[in-house]
Design an enzyme around this catalytic site. Sequence first.
Site, PDB file in Angstrom:
ATOM      1  N   SER A 211      38.084  52.834  33.242  1.00 15.56           N
ATOM      2  CA  SER A 211      38.975  53.794  32.602  1.00 15.56           C
ATOM      3  C   SER A 211      38.218  54.615  31.545  1.00 15.56           C
ATOM      4  O   SER A 211      37.251  55.290  31.869  1.00 15.56           O
ATOM      5  CB  SER A 211      40.183  53.064  32.006  1.00 15.56           C
ATOM      6  N   ASP A 368      47.406  55.831  40.852  1.00 12.79           N
ATOM      7  CA  ASP A 368      46.745  56.007  39.554  1.00 12.79           C
ATOM      8  C   ASP A 368      46.554  57.491  39.307  1.00 12.79           C
ATOM      9  O   ASP A 368      46.021  58.207  40.165  1.00 12.79           O
ATOM     10  CB  ASP A 368      45.385  55.283  39.569  1.00 12.79           C
ATOM     11  N   HIS A 398      46.372  51.671  38.221  1.00 10.98           N
ATOM     12  CA  HIS A 398      45.445  51.726  37.101  1.00 10.98           C
ATOM     13  C   HIS A 398      45.433  50.404  36.330  1.00 10.98           C
ATOM     14  O   HIS A 398      46.483  49.872  35.967  1.00 10.98           O
ATOM     15  CB  HIS A 398      45.800  52.862  36.144  1.00 10.98           C
TER      16      HIS A 398
END
Length: 428
Positions: A211, A368, A398
Amino acid sequence: MVCHFARSSHSSCHNRRDTTLMKGAFALTVLLAATTAYYFYIPLPSTISEPWKLMLIDGVFRGIMHVGRLADSLGICHFLHVVNFSMTLDAPDSVSSENLLVSDTTVGGVNARICQWTGGSAGELRRAVVFFHGGGWALGSGKKGAYATLCKKMAKDLKAVILSVEYRLAPEAHFPDQFEDAFQASKHFLQPEVLAQYSVDPERVGVSGDSAGGNLAAAVAQQVATDSSIPVKFKVQSLIYPVLQTLDFNTPSYQQNRNVPILYRPLMVWFWLEYLDADRGFLPAMIMNNHTAQDLEQVDPFRAAVDWTALLPPRFTEGYEPVVQAHGTPRIVEEVPGLLDVRASPLLAEREVLTQTPRAYILTCEHDVLRDDGLMYGRRLEEAGVAVTSDYYEDGFHGCLTFSFWPTFFTVGERALRNYIAWLDQNL
């Protein structure tokens, strides 16, 4: 008889009262259950992994966010401090174990944790991974929770040295602080004498992150590759659902997954604004892509880098149209120069930079908002001549890779983690 009648009336009153209480308790239970179901239930795609479990985790996270915002509004503390505290409630996981030495130190003046595999023969060189945790540049720690467990597992499974960088976080730190911490720690670790201190093979060092950590890993990989003062280069870059650009918040994945937990589109844009220390009031305009409208000439040199109509496979673009405004809000780009800084948005890097970066592994998930960031970056790297392994999960969402440990275990997370480590094992 009178006494018997009195006792019967008294008993009857008790029974009616008990019945009323039971009905009230039942009604309250139904109300609480309905309220809980209403709060936790979110319509999710049928292909997403273990939807009810994801709803529960997302509900808890949203509850924590609400408590944090309440504390912020009351002037108690910044809401990010509440959220981060709740995410790291467990005790520091600094316990070493057989063939694994865990230590907290500073690397290049930056706090870090080092997990060292100590098995093998004396003098044997190990491989290493510089790792950056996720959390929107504002949350998380490599010393607690899932990230501490992940780094220890990586060290054991890869028989490696894992450097987990504790870069500074918002709200105290903003871009480029997080990037500078990540880069300085990497640059120091890559010095031959430092690698020798940890018995690391200089030909087998990789960089990785998830991320926001994937953002830092990609940016650091570019910086290290083009910095002639750094003699040792990364062999691989491994990016887990990375966030890579700020110019288009209406890619197909942003449109498709804008309301899918745990990373909603407004939350991702908010994280960007916090990272870039920008006016949070810009959020609605940026969601509409007003910051990259056609009349904003300063954006022109970067448009091709995020042209998903050319960079994404047709199966991901079908049914979606670009959101392009004719007239925008020039104040946003003028006041937030970080929007066009490649250190913040690695997807914007020029081909000449990308071609120098190492072999890449990019993990993306169907559900995501950041899916297309990773896919576009993979395509641009391939066009620059970089070997890319794309690992895509149709049932993924995610954050799923770090949901591979108890108590937040998902089967897709376990698969993602296994394949991620396997790729590192084969390519590092």
